[in-house]
Design a protein around this motif. Structure first.
Motif, PDB file in Angstrom:
ATOM      1  N   LYS A   1       0.822  -1.215   0.000  1.00  0.00           N
ATOM      2  CA  LYS A   1       0.000   0.000   0.000  1.00  0.00           C
ATOM      3  C   LYS A   1       0.857   1.266   0.000  1.00  0.00           C
ATOM      4  CE  LYS A   1      -0.545  -0.513   4.983  1.00  0.00           C
ATOM      5  NZ  LYS A   1      -1.432  -0.839   6.079  1.00  0.00           N
TER       6      LYS A   1
ATOM      7  N   ARG B   1       1.805   6.011   4.426  1.00  0.00           N
ATOM      8  CA  ARG B   1       0.716   6.673   5.132  1.00  0.00           C
ATOM      9  C   ARG B   1       0.978   8.153   5.395  1.00  0.00           C
ATOM     10  NH1 ARG B   1       1.851   7.706  10.189  1.00  0.00           N
ATOM     11  NH2 ARG B   1      -0.319   8.281  10.493  1.00  0.00           N
TER      12      ARG B   1
ATOM     13  N   ILE C   1      20.240   4.051  16.727  1.00  0.00           N
ATOM     14  CA  ILE C   1      20.356   2.629  16.435  1.00  0.00           C
ATOM     15  C   ILE C   1      21.404   2.427  15.353  1.00  0.00           C
ATOM     16  CG2 ILE C   1      18.559   2.658  14.638  1.00  0.00           C
ATOM     17  CD1 ILE C   1      17.601  -0.071  15.728  1.00  0.00           C
TER      18      ILE C   1
ATOM     19  N   LYS D   1      10.926   4.616   8.293  1.00  0.00           N
ATOM     20  CA  LYS D   1       9.906   4.004   9.146  1.00  0.00           C
ATOM     21  C   LYS D   1       9.666   4.820  10.419  1.00  0.00           C
ATOM     22  CE  LYS D   1      10.290  -0.482   6.996  1.00  0.00           C
ATOM     23  NZ  LYS D   1      10.695  -1.898   7.032  1.00  0.00           N
TER      24      LYS D   1
ATOM     25  N   LEU E   1       7.383   7.550   9.292  1.00  0.00           N
ATOM     26  CA  LEU E   1       6.037   6.994   9.086  1.00  0.00           C
ATOM     27  C   LEU E   1       5.371   6.660  10.419  1.00  0.00           C
ATOM     28  CD1 LEU E   1       6.682   4.544   6.077  1.00  0.00           C
ATOM     29  CD2 LEU E   1       5.511   6.766   5.999  1.00  0.00           C
ATOM     30  N   ALA E   2       6.172   6.220  11.384  1.00  0.00           N
ATOM     31  CA  ALA E   2       5.657   5.832  12.705  1.00  0.00           C
ATOM     32  C   ALA E   2       5.299   7.045  13.560  1.00  0.00           C
ATOM     33  CB  ALA E   2       6.690   4.985  13.437  1.00  0.00           C
TER      34      ALA E   2
ATOM     35  N   THR F   1       7.290   8.647  15.315  1.00  0.00           N
ATOM     36  CA  THR F   1       8.148   8.792  16.491  1.00  0.00           C
ATOM     37  C   THR F   1       9.200   9.866  16.236  1.00  0.00           C
ATOM     38  OG1 THR F   1       9.658   7.027  15.756  1.00  0.00           O
ATOM     39  CG2 THR F   1       7.837   6.387  17.201  1.00  0.00           C
TER      40      THR F   1
ATOM     41  N   GLN G   1      11.837  -4.025  -0.146  1.00  0.00           N
ATOM     42  CA  GLN G   1      12.903  -4.724   0.570  1.00  0.00           C
ATOM     43  C   GLN G   1      12.672  -6.214   0.352  1.00  0.00           C
ATOM     44  OE1 GLN G   1      12.221  -2.467   4.625  1.00  0.00           O
ATOM     45  NE2 GLN G   1      14.115  -3.610   4.763  1.00  0.00           N
ATOM     46  N   ALA G   2      13.723  -6.975   0.184  1.00  0.00           N
ATOM     47  CA  ALA G   2      13.551  -8.421   0.009  1.00  0.00           C
ATOM     48  C   ALA G   2      14.778  -9.175   0.493  1.00  0.00           C
ATOM     49  CB  ALA G   2      13.279  -8.755  -1.455  1.00  0.00           C
ATOM     50  N   GLU G   3      14.537 -10.370   0.992  1.00  0.00           N
ATOM     51  CA  GLU G   3      15.611 -11.248   1.473  1.00  0.00           C
ATOM     52  C   GLU G   3      15.588 -12.569   0.729  1.00  0.00           C
ATOM     53  OE1 GLU G   3      17.950 -10.657   3.837  1.00  0.00           O
ATOM     54  OE2 GLU G   3      17.131  -8.645   4.085  1.00  0.00           O
TER      55      GLU G   3
ATOM     56  N   ARG H   1       0.790   6.304  18.148  1.00  0.00           N
ATOM     57  CA  ARG H   1      -0.323   6.625  17.249  1.00  0.00           C
ATOM     58  C   ARG H   1      -1.221   5.430  16.955  1.00  0.00           C
ATOM     59  NH1 ARG H   1       0.357   4.764  12.339  1.00  0.00           N
ATOM     60  NH2 ARG H   1      -1.474   5.956  11.724  1.00  0.00           N
TER      61      ARG H   1
ATOM     62  N   GLU I   1       7.173  -8.511   8.132  1.00  0.00           N
ATOM     63  CA  GLU I   1       8.569  -8.068   8.186  1.00  0.00           C
ATOM     64  C   GLU I   1       9.296  -8.842   9.280  1.00  0.00           C
ATOM     65  OE1 GLU I   1       9.111  -3.832   8.700  1.00  0.00           O
ATOM     66  OE2 GLU I   1       7.705  -3.349   7.101  1.00  0.00           O
TER      67      GLU I   1
ATOM     68  N   LYS J   1      10.658 -11.438   1.883  1.00  0.00           N
ATOM     69  CA  LYS J   1      10.078 -10.435   2.795  1.00  0.00           C
ATOM     70  C   LYS J   1      11.176  -9.517   3.350  1.00  0.00           C
ATOM     71  CE  LYS J   1       6.062 -13.219   3.824  1.00  0.00           C
ATOM     72  NZ  LYS J   1       4.993 -13.568   4.733  1.00  0.00           N
ATOM     73  N   PRO J   2      10.787  -8.300   3.747  1.00  0.00           N
ATOM     74  CA  PRO J   2      11.775  -7.355   4.277  1.00  0.00           C
ATOM     75  C   PRO J   2      12.353  -7.850   5.602  1.00  0.00           C
ATOM     76  CG  PRO J   2       9.722  -6.237   3.719  1.00  0.00           C
ATOM     77  CD  PRO J   2       9.454  -7.716   3.663  1.00  0.00           C
ATOM     78  N   ALA J   3      13.643  -7.632   5.792  1.00  0.00           N
ATOM     79  CA  ALA J   3      14.282  -7.998   7.052  1.00  0.00           C
ATOM     80  C   ALA J   3      15.465  -7.085   7.298  1.00  0.00           C
ATOM     81  CB  ALA J   3      14.721  -9.454   7.021  1.00  0.00           C
TER      82      ALA J   3
ATOM     83  N   THR K   1      12.526  -1.838  16.513  1.00  0.00           N
ATOM     84  CA  THR K   1      12.395  -1.890  15.051  1.00  0.00           C
ATOM     85  C   THR K   1      11.035  -2.466  14.675  1.00  0.00           C
ATOM     86  OG1 THR K   1      14.785  -2.139  14.856  1.00  0.00           O
ATOM     87  CG2 THR K   1      13.472  -2.821  12.956  1.00  0.00           C
TER      88      THR K   1
ATOM     89  N   LYS L   1       8.294   0.108  15.614  1.00  0.00           N
ATOM     90  CA  LYS L   1       8.203   1.226  14.671  1.00  0.00           C
ATOM     91  C   LYS L   1       7.604   0.809  13.334  1.00  0.00           C
ATOM     92  CE  LYS L   1      11.517   4.014  17.155  1.00  0.00           C
ATOM     93  NZ  LYS L   1      12.847   4.662  17.232  1.00  0.00           N
ATOM     94  N   SER L   2       7.874  -0.416  12.915  1.00  0.00           N
ATOM     95  CA  SER L   2       7.257  -0.898  11.666  1.00  0.00           C
ATOM     96  C   SER L   2       5.739  -1.004  11.815  1.00  0.00           C
ATOM     97  CB  SER L   2       7.839  -2.259  11.265  1.00  0.00           C
ATOM     98  OG  SER L   2       9.102  -2.090  10.662  1.00  0.00           O
TER      99      SER L   2
ATOM    100  N   LEU M   1       3.924   0.773  13.977  1.00  0.00           N
ATOM    101  CA  LEU M   1       3.448   2.166  14.045  1.00  0.00           C
ATOM    102  C   LEU M   1       3.434   2.799  12.654  1.00  0.00           C
ATOM    103  CD1 LEU M   1       5.276   3.468  17.256  1.00  0.00           C
ATOM    104  CD2 LEU M   1       2.847   2.891  17.020  1.00  0.00           C
ATOM    105  N   ALA M   2       4.422   2.421  11.833  1.00  0.00           N
ATOM    106  CA  ALA M   2       4.542   2.985  10.479  1.00  0.00           C
ATOM    107  C   ALA M   2       3.508   2.407   9.520  1.00  0.00           C
ATOM    108  CB  ALA M   2       5.948   2.721   9.935  1.00  0.00           C
ATOM    109  N   GLU M   3       2.840   1.324   9.983  1.00  0.00           N
ATOM    110  CA  GLU M   3       1.882   0.608   9.128  1.00  0.00           C
ATOM    111  C   GLU M   3       2.526  -0.010   7.897  1.00  0.00           C
ATOM    112  OE1 GLU M   3      -1.978   2.451   8.481  1.00  0.00           O
ATOM    113  OE2 GLU M   3      -1.680   3.647  10.292  1.00  0.00           O
ATOM    114  N   THR M   4       3.836  -0.245   7.949  1.00  0.00           N
ATOM    115  CA  THR M   4       4.442  -1.047   6.888  1.00  0.00           C
ATOM    116  C   THR M   4       4.286  -2.531   7.214  1.00  0.00           C
ATOM    117  OG1 THR M   4       6.637  -0.972   7.927  1.00  0.00           O
ATOM    118  CG2 THR M   4       6.147   0.704   6.277  1.00  0.00           C
TER     119      THR M   4
ATOM    120  N   GLU N   1       1.899  -5.443   9.893  1.00  0.00           N
ATOM    121  CA  GLU N   1       0.932  -5.753  10.954  1.00  0.00           C
ATOM    122  C   GLU N   1       1.509  -6.825  11.885  1.00  0.00           C
ATOM    123  OE1 GLU N   1      -1.612  -3.806  11.043  1.00  0.00           O
ATOM    124  OE2 GLU N   1      -1.404  -3.003   9.002  1.00  0.00           O
TER     125      GLU N   1
END
Lengths: 413, 413
Positions: free
Chosen positions: A2, A5, A92, A110, A113-114, A116, A266-268, B5, B58, B89-91, B107, B110-111, B113-116, B118
């Motif tokens: 998506k 935000r 960090i 992030k 977006l969060a 913070t 991002q991908a792993e 948030r 994530e 997937k992101p990592a 981390t 924050k992800s 909170l960022a809605e990147t 769930e």
């Protein structure tokens, strides 16, 4: 994926010199600036442009192998060393091999977006000239699976990409591919000559392509790549601020001097597995696809890209992963001049990893700084003309042998 | 600090055994499980509880010094090794010395909170028994500034905290302080005996306090601490899922089995500087204050805490940093039995770093798993009674000598 935000921007990029062989001022026999000096220079460079440490909410630093090159971890605690005004603020360190820099950017993205943070100071850094190249190669091999390294190439990563080059030669022909490598090298050095912080800025070789056609010397190095096919050992740091609209106001930076983050991927891939396909960067392809889709654009709308040419063969395969050419046709795309600075799709306009340098943990941040400079018209002698109908920039930062990937799409602020 | 948030929860905690001297099954002469085995066990432990890899958006992994202990970086690329469903997937890997685990949690937070994301799979891991303790001490010293290590103690961190203990002795009296150290040790081991994954689970010493009163042997170790004042060398991994309300629904986990993240505090102090005050953890204090304020509660509302007792002296000073006792009075608070499992303010109910173990990069995640277990009534033999009017849990995870700090406040879901 998506939409983001919230609007996220990058501003106030800064690069130290990418230091190492090739730079006139580099002297490995003298004591070189340490890790913390690079961090301080880059951090202060960005802080100066955003109104100082008081405007910063959070900090993120990307570093790959300082724990071995410099016997140093816990680098988040260097932020208050950059500026006392950063004492007590959240910070960090992140790592993802050579994709470390872009992961630091993602951390900043992030946090914004969060909500913070409205302003995140992001630094990428690596200081690698502390050890000889052979030991350095062993350290950088930490980006691959430990157990794989018990066999195979002494120079682990050059070996991995030499194998890819060999497979590409076999599948698509050696002659044209080697010529494409040489052209890639020439483009990289010609771009680096225009950028004062680039490691190859002082390179005066006349016929770059002829030089880069040199036969690989398999016994002393690897089978299918020569030294001009490889990025060098570099020390350097890059920094940038990731900010919200509120952050833009706070720092007093007008939108015209910012780039907006429109999307990312991002991908792993499994570190313990061999590549799915030796002649393709499948994980890179996935990350780029996700980034473009999340930004809602297609590759032909991109005005310039910064891609991860740790080796020339990676450059060729990245061109294909971007969707600019079909598999096996990246070489033609390059040889037709499309990726040159005056070409249809300029890539790595400040020299990329081969020309600007590859201070591993910094590279992803340096890519963002170059896109920021190009899209806002601040690239100095390196400036290219971005077509009005292609106002987007894209980056691909790769960790290990196509294992940890980050791609980000930007638009003029 | 403003409110979060969005609601953020933690669920599905898992710990491997904290392996090392003291565990019956530990045999340093045999080949031990490697880093990737610990990662796989912990990751699969959490995945099993949340309905599998398909539910994960994530991933984040915390590791401090795998690049030296295991010659391994780029660990984000181990997620697809845990489960093929995590491919693509992101990592990210994060690091902040011994605060690494909590930074991995942040981390994930924050992800969400960022809605990147769930659902974020978070793992902390360290495998340290690959080298002898003396070399290990040198590796862990990477949490401090490289240039500081050229002088001073061979065992760098025990030396740093021995200096703090010496200063505390001088300011507030040696006898009572040493007794408080011994009580701290006893509480830690007694708690560990109730927790099957704890490194000291098999400890059968009868008079723990008498043992822990042993005089430090300065010449062979450090001046003011004995070996019972120190956490041990541990191998282990912990994992947990950080999720949104949507993530709870997706994984089918009821709120009663979750804890909610109500607030957090992160803080950094300058790595290149000596402590502001040898007898106080000033950065820890700031992080706890921020965490409590952001959660909107005060310390007396907290039912149990997990704090960073890398050394007994750190335990004493953390009690003061939490605001449970004035400076110099932490010792009394401990000696009065308040921090024991049946005390007024139970701390480290599964043994903490001294009793459960200190697999450095995992510790912060282990702390969250213990709070999750205690607040949801799933702590087994380790279960304490959380007073109804104090339904909060708090963690403090410290990197370096009070340099990188994360404190998190939780509430029953």
């Amino acid at each position: 994926m998506k939409k983001l935000r919230r609007k996220v921007y990058m501003v106030a990029g800064y690069n130290t010199v990418s230091m190492g062989t090739g730079r006139k001022e580099f002297n490995p026999k003298k004591e070189c600036p340490g890790l913390e000096e690079y961090i301080k220079e880059a951090g202060q460079g960005t802080l100066k442009l955003i109104g100082g440490a008081k405007n910063v909410d959070e900090c993120a630093i990307g570093n790959f192998m300082g724990s071995r090159f410099n016997k140093q971890a816990n680098m988040a605690a260097f932020f208050p060393f950059i500026d006392e005004g950063l004492r007590g603020k959240p910070a960090i360190r992140v790592e993802g091999a050579c994709a470390t820099g872009a992961l630091a950017l993602m951390t900043g993205i992030k946090s914004v977006l969060a909500e913070t943070a409205e302003v995140v100071l992001v630094i990428g850094v690596e200081v690698q000239n502390t050890v000889k190249a052979m030991y350095g190669a062993d350290i950088l091999a930490g980006a691959g699976w430990f157990k794989d390294r018990k066999e195979g190439h002494a120079y682990f990563f050059p070996g991995q990409f030499s194998d890819r080059a060999g497979a590409y030669f076999e599948k698509y022909g050696r002659d044209k591919t080697r010529k494409a490598f040489a052209r890639w090298y020439r483009n990289a050095i010609e771009n680096a000559r225009l950028c004062p912080t680039a490691q190859e800025h002082h390179n005066t070789t006349k016929d770059l392509e002829a030089l880069a056609m040199m036969e690989p010397n398999g016994r002393s190095f690897v089978d299918h790549l020569n030294v001009f096919d490889c990025s060098k050992v570099s020390d350097g740091a890059s920094s940038i601020a990731v900010v919200s609209e509120e952050g833009l106001k706070r720092t007093g930076i007008p939108k015209e001097q910012a780039i907006e983050v429109l999307g990312f991927g991002q991908a792993e891939e499994d570190l313990t597995k061999k590549p799915v396909e030796q002649t393709e960067l499948t994980t890179s392809k996935l990350a780029v696809k996700t980034a473009l889709e999340s930004a809602g654009i297609i590759i032909s709308q991109v005005g310039t890209a910064e891609i991860h040419d740790c080796f020339t063969i990676a450059g060729v395969m990245a061109v294909e992963a971007l969707g600019l050419a079909d598999p096996g046709k990246g070489t033609d795309f390059i040889l037709e001049g499309n990726t040159a600075r005056d070409g249809k799709f300029p890539i790595n306009t400040t020299g990329g990893l081969i020309g600007w340098g590859h201070p591993t943990g910094a590279t992803g941040v340096h890519q963002a700084v170059t896109i920021l400079e190009q899209l806002t018209g601040k690239a100095g002698d390196s400036q290219i003309k971005i077509p009005a109908d292609r106002p987007y920039g894209l980056t691909v930062n790769m960790g290990g042998n196509d294992k940890t990937l980050v791609s980000i799409v930007y638009h003029r602020g």
